[in-house]
Design an enzyme around this catalytic site. Structure first.
Site, PDB file in Angstrom:
ATOM      1  N   ARG A 122       0.684  -1.135   0.008  1.00  0.00           N
ATOM      2  CA  ARG A 122      -0.088   0.001   0.063  1.00  0.00           C
ATOM      3  C   ARG A 122       0.673   1.323  -0.052  1.00  0.00           C
ATOM      4  NH1 ARG A 122      -5.110  -1.785   3.670  1.00  0.00           N
ATOM      5  NH2 ARG A 122      -6.586  -1.668   1.877  1.00  0.00           N
ATOM      6  N   GLN A 127      -1.196   2.731  -5.361  1.00  0.00           N
ATOM      7  CA  GLN A 127      -2.673   3.212  -4.691  1.00  0.00           C
ATOM      8  C   GLN A 127      -3.756   2.768  -5.774  1.00  0.00           C
ATOM      9  OE1 GLN A 127      -2.810   7.223  -3.675  1.00  0.00           O
ATOM     10  NE2 GLN A 127      -2.731   6.665  -1.627  1.00  0.00           N
ATOM     11  N   ASP A 130      -4.996  -0.861  -5.529  1.00  0.00           N
ATOM     12  CA  ASP A 130      -5.413  -1.374  -4.200  1.00  0.00           C
ATOM     13  C   ASP A 130      -6.814  -1.821  -4.211  1.00  0.00           C
ATOM     14  OD1 ASP A 130      -5.829  -1.666  -1.475  1.00  0.00           O
ATOM     15  OD2 ASP A 130      -5.264   0.396  -0.924  1.00  0.00           O
ATOM     16  N   SER A 133      -8.709  -2.027  -0.816  1.00  0.00           N
ATOM     17  CA  SER A 133      -9.451  -0.790  -0.310  1.00  0.00           C
ATOM     18  C   SER A 133     -10.812  -0.548  -1.422  1.00  0.00           C
ATOM     19  CB  SER A 133      -8.660   0.460  -0.722  1.00  0.00           C
ATOM     20  OG  SER A 133      -7.746   0.702   0.357  1.00  0.00           O
ATOM     21  N   TYR A 229      -0.813   0.206  10.310  1.00  0.00           N
ATOM     22  CA  TYR A 229      -1.855  -0.724  10.683  1.00  0.00           C
ATOM     23  C   TYR A 229      -1.857  -1.045  12.192  1.00  0.00           C
ATOM     24  CZ  TYR A 229      -2.554  -1.828   5.814  1.00  0.00           C
ATOM     25  OH  TYR A 229      -2.911  -2.025   4.485  1.00  0.00           O
TER      26      TYR A 229
END
Ligand code: NAD
Length: 380
Positions: A122, A127, A130, A133, A229
């Site tokens: 990530r 992006q 991803d 997401s 995270y």
């Protein structure tokens, strides 16, 4: 370079790995596209849409597999499908390499090169790829709609000639991608929303969406890793969170839980006692069902009733919104594939900081360190 897309065979799956708009893009990069007939139908794309985008369409699944240089999938191919691929073929999709290791063995046997979208780093450069997401966004949105249609009340505050209708109350646990989308969707429908997360940064994001952030004093312990995270917390810290959640769940009409810790069982946030304290007619939508669930009573893909409280843990909500889920996923996959195509030919650069870390198997070996370690740790 021949890119193949098959009809997904997993029960309940309605997504397709590449939509026609992506086919057009890939054809523009010099690839040839072969699509299994009816692959896009559930995502409202016909064979003709694919033909118009420049693909060829065929019903002969076996030949499609045998001729694939790249197989783009949503879910991991079956052992049978892996066995039909040629040596050195590339597969990209949600391969679940960390929780279903054994199912990737056929890829090793066939020396298939597998890329798992779950492993795409990530970082800013990746992006657009991803997929986690993208799918979390769809799931967070749909969870609210499930809640809104289930409860015996309306979401917004209404002032009518017959009096005032109070707004519904929504509690969202875990304010990552799915949780924030759930908060935004519930707010748009007019609910009063509360959010909870252990990462400090999540607090600002929850508030910026017009929800209240539930703060718990965890005594200043570390709650996130260098990558941003959440980490697994001590039982004591977890209990403080659980007590606060149980208190706020009492007033909630809808509780949506999305908390995950990468590589671990989902944290248990809603205890049986907390569920017992909830109102009749309320619902818990647990989006962590595939990793064990955030609610003690959740069972993946099963509806559980407890004294008028409903608990659901759907594991594939993106498949229930197949057009947009496919569109987003297809764009993610296309961005990744564009890294593998040079002058219309397959060109895998394992030194690339997105390509290398996403690879699970290559030349008959497990090349991802996390997956290799998990494999070694397996009994037998
Ligand atoms: P995730 O699915 O792993 O977890 C969902 C949420 O659960 C997270 O917000 C996490 O903090 C929370 N959580 C974990 N344990 C908890 C507990 N005990 N109690 C309450 N909440 C708990 O996470 P995600 O949605 O994939 O994203 C996590 C982070 O990564 C976020 O900061 C997000 O903004 C970031 N992210 C960055 C990028 C990028 O830079 N490309 C892309 C996506 C996400």
């Amino acid at each position: 370079m021949n890119i193949v897309v098959l009809r997904e065979t997993q029960e309940g799956e309605a997504r397709v790995a590449l939509m026609p708009e992506s086919v057009k893009k890939l054809v523009g990069l010099g690839a040839s596209l072969h699509i299994e007939s009816r692959a896009g139908l559930n995502a409202a794309r016909t064979d003709n849409d694919y033909l118009e985008a420049g693909a060829e369409v065929s019903s002969d699944r076996e030949t499609l597999l045998a001729n694939a240089d790249v197989l783009a999938t949503v879910n991991r191919p079956s052992a049978n499908d892996f066995a039909r691929l040629k040596k050195g073929a590339v597969v990209i999709g949600f391969l679940r390499p960390l929780d279903e290791l054994a199912a990737l063995m056929p890829a090793l046997d066939r020396s298939v090169t597998t890329f798992s979208v779950e492993l795409i780093p990530r970082i800013t450069r990746a992006q657009a790829m991803d997929a986690l997401s993208s799918m979390a966004t769809v799931a967070g949105y749909k969870a609210v709609l499930i809640g809104a249609t289930h409860i015996p009340r309306m979401f917004p505050l209404l002032m009518t000639a017959a009096g005032t209708v109070p707004p519904a109350r929504v509690l969202v646990l875990g304010a990552g991608v799915a949780g924030l989308q759930a908060i935004a969707t519930a707010r748009r429908l007019g609910a009063v929303v509360e959010g909870y997360d252990v990462r400090a940064a999540a607090g600002e994001q929850v508030k910026s969406l017009g929800a209240t952030f539930l703060e718990v004093n965890l005594g200043g312990i570390k709650t996130e890793d260098a990558g941003g995270y959440a980490v697994e917390l001590s039982e004591e810290a977890m209990n403080r969170g659980r007590a606060l959640i149980a208190e706020h769940a009492k007033a909630a009409d809808v509780v949506i839980t999305t908390a995950q810790v990468p590589g671990r069982r989902a944290p248990l946030l809603l205890t049986e006692e907390a569920v017992n304290g909830m109102k009749r007619g309320s619902i818990i939508i647990d989006l962590a069902g595939s990793t064990g669930g955030n609610c003690a009573l959740s069972q993946a893909d099963v509806t559980v009733e407890r004294d008028g409280v409903t608990i659901v843990a759907p594991t594939n909500l993106p498949a229930t919104i197949p057009v947009h889920a496919s569109q987003l996923y297809s764009r993610n996959v296309t961005s990744f594939l564009s890294l593998l195509i040079k002058d219309g030919q397959l060109n895998i650069d394992m030194k690339d900081d997105v390509v290398g870390p996403s690879c699970v198997t290559h030349n008959g070996e497990v090349v991802n360190q996390r997956v290799a370690a998990a494999l070694q740790a397996q009994p037998g």
